[in-house]
Design an enzyme around this catalytic site. Structure first.
Site, mmCIF file in Angstrom:
data_model
loop_
_atom_site.group_PDB
_atom_site.id
_atom_site.type_symbol
_atom_site.label_atom_id
_atom_site.label_comp_id
_atom_site.label_asym_id
_atom_site.label_seq_id
_atom_site.Cartn_x
_atom_site.Cartn_y
_atom_site.Cartn_z
ATOM 1 N N HIS A 23 0.774 -1.150 -0.032
ATOM 2 C CA HIS A 23 -0.066 -0.007 0.137
ATOM 3 C C HIS A 23 0.777 1.374 -0.053
ATOM 4 O O HIS A 23 1.477 1.836 1.202
ATOM 5 C CB HIS A 23 -1.000 -0.118 1.254
ATOM 6 N N HIS A 25 1.222 5.080 -2.248
ATOM 7 C CA HIS A 25 0.585 5.807 -3.492
ATOM 8 C C HIS A 25 1.767 6.542 -4.255
ATOM 9 O O HIS A 25 2.413 7.086 -3.581
ATOM 10 C CB HIS A 25 -0.369 6.931 -2.845
ATOM 11 N N GLY A 185 -9.836 7.657 -1.979
ATOM 12 C CA GLY A 185 -10.615 8.728 -1.737
ATOM 13 C C GLY A 185 -11.293 9.023 -0.358
ATOM 14 O O GLY A 185 -11.296 7.879 0.299
ATOM 15 N N HIS A 212 -9.857 0.878 -0.358
ATOM 16 C CA HIS A 212 -9.685 1.555 0.777
ATOM 17 C C HIS A 212 -11.030 1.460 1.658
ATOM 18 O O HIS A 212 -12.191 1.932 1.103
ATOM 19 C CB HIS A 212 -9.396 3.028 0.269
ATOM 20 N N GLU A 215 -10.865 2.988 7.400
ATOM 21 C CA GLU A 215 -9.828 3.764 7.725
ATOM 22 C C GLU A 215 -10.413 4.944 8.402
ATOM 23 O O GLU A 215 -10.247 5.036 9.687
ATOM 24 C CB GLU A 215 -8.924 4.633 6.432
ATOM 25 N N ASP A 304 1.682 3.885 2.790
ATOM 26 C CA ASP A 304 0.752 4.677 2.445
ATOM 27 C C ASP A 304 1.339 5.820 1.440
ATOM 28 O O ASP A 304 1.258 5.864 0.367
ATOM 29 C CB ASP A 304 -0.044 5.248 3.469
#
Length: 384
Positions: A23, A25, A185, A212, A215, A304
């Site tokens: 994970h 980005h 998002g 996702h 969270e 992340d």
């Protein structure tokens, strides 16, 4: 869970240990200097700082708001400078290089193609540029004596309406560097069920996807991702802790959703530092990863957004070893969990575990035992 024979590893051992990242980005991991260069080249004048060190600090401080929505706002600047083929190739290549230098041997890096179209690129051109960058980064890593394999996860934005289009794109490039699909998002108000057509398409195509979930939003998000959408993994999933009761005497009771997640070995893409920034956990000591490790969930450790969190895989493990006393055995457990959960064929996962990960940790453990034996010998000799 402390090992009786191994100590808590130091920074150098943690860095050299083979690590697996599921994970991460792409637009959350740029080098600050690269952002400044690309902004100058593209004419983007919106940066809050133009000196790389100060810009890096700004990103970390802006992300430390305790709000997922505020955290996501920082990506406006990174996406703004990732609108050309040249920029995407550079960012992807540097991503692979940076991860390899940190000891990551396998990574799945996600990005949203729909966020890189402002300068006229097509979705296909975005995917091909990023893939080219990853291959170049892998090549540079080899020249530096590091090895890494990077797969892309194509992300659809959950507030938009292009998820089926992005899912079809991921399927077209699945044998050309794209490992799977994701939605990302703000969770609140944008449940994964809005994108059921994309998930149904991917299931029909026998393709992989993560979502996702769990969270910023709680158990309903996790439940929908699994039971309505059929996610292979949970992006974060940290709020599964809400379905686990810990009694005063230390007894633990799992709710039905938590039991399902553990029993089905559904991977949790946990990102400790990021979770602290977005308010999903109050501290490393209070992060659910400690309990989830003890209960043998399929927990994995991830970054992340390395820029916004000022982190790396090594730093995440450093924080965990400092907090929970994790040893090399624990690091290997998290790493094997991640490799088992990767979106590549079983035989390739097995080869990475048996040929790269386990030998890498065995070497580090042998090194430590040798150092301990040598130290004991020296101590005995001095006494004599």
């Amino acid at each position: 869970m402390m090992s009786p024979t191994l100590h808590v590893p130091g920074q150098d051992q943690i860095r050299r240990a083979p690590k697996v990242l599921l994970h991460d980005h792409l637009d959350g991991g740029l080098r600050p200097g690269t952002i400044v260069d690309l902004a100058l080249a593209s004419g983007y004048e919106g940066l809050p700082e133009t000196e790389p060190d100060k810009l890096g600090i700004w990103f970390r401080e802006a992300a430390d708001s305790g709000s997922l929505e505020r955290y996501l706002e920082t990506f406006a600047h990174t996406c703004a400078v990732m609108q050309t083929r040249e920029a995407l190739v550079r960012v992807a290549a540097e991503c692979a290089e940076d991860l390899a230098a940190d000891g990551v041997v396998y990574a799945e890096v996600r990005y949203a193609p729909e966020q890189h179209l402002e300068a006229g690129l097509t979705l296909e051109e975005v995917v091909e540029a990023v893939n080219e960058g990853f291959r170049e980064g892998e090549r540079r890593a080899r020249l530096d004596g590091n090895r890494i394999r990077v797969g892309a996860l194509l992300t659809a934005m959950r507030h938009a309406a292009r998820s089926l289009e992005i899912a079809e794109l991921a399927n077209r490039y699945r044998d050309q560097g794209v490992a799977g699909f994701d939605i990302a998002g703000a969770e609140a108000g944008f449940p994964p069920t809005r994108h059921l057509d994309a998930f149904e398409y991917l299931k029909r195509e026998n393709n992989h996807f993560t979502i996702h979930a769990g969270e910023a939003f709680g158990l309903p998000s996790i439940w929908q991702a699994l039971q309505w959408c059929g996610a292979d993994r949970l992006g974060h999933g940290v709020r599964i802790i809400d379905d686990i009761e810990v009694a005063d005497d230390g007894g633990v009771k799992l709710g039905r959703l938590a039991s399902y997640v553990r029993d089905k070995r559904i991977p949790l893409e946990l990102c400790p530092t990021s979770n602290l920034q977005t308010g999903a956990a109050a501290s490393y000591a209070e992060h659910p990863i400690g309990l989830l490790r003890k209960l043998h969930f399929r927990a994995t450790v991830n970054t992340d957004n390395r820029l916004m969190s000022g982190t790396s895989m090594s730093r995440e493990f450093e924080k965990l070893t400092e907090t929970f006393g994790y040893t090399l055995d624990d690091m290997q457990w998290f790493t094997v969990n991640a490799m088992k959960s990767a979106f590549i064929p079983f035989d390739e996962r097995l080869a990475m575990i048996n040929d790269v990960i386990k030998p890498g940790y065995a070497e580090l453990k042998s090194e430590w035992l040798f150092e301990q034996t040598s130290a004991t010998s020296v101590s005995s000799a001095s006494v004599d």
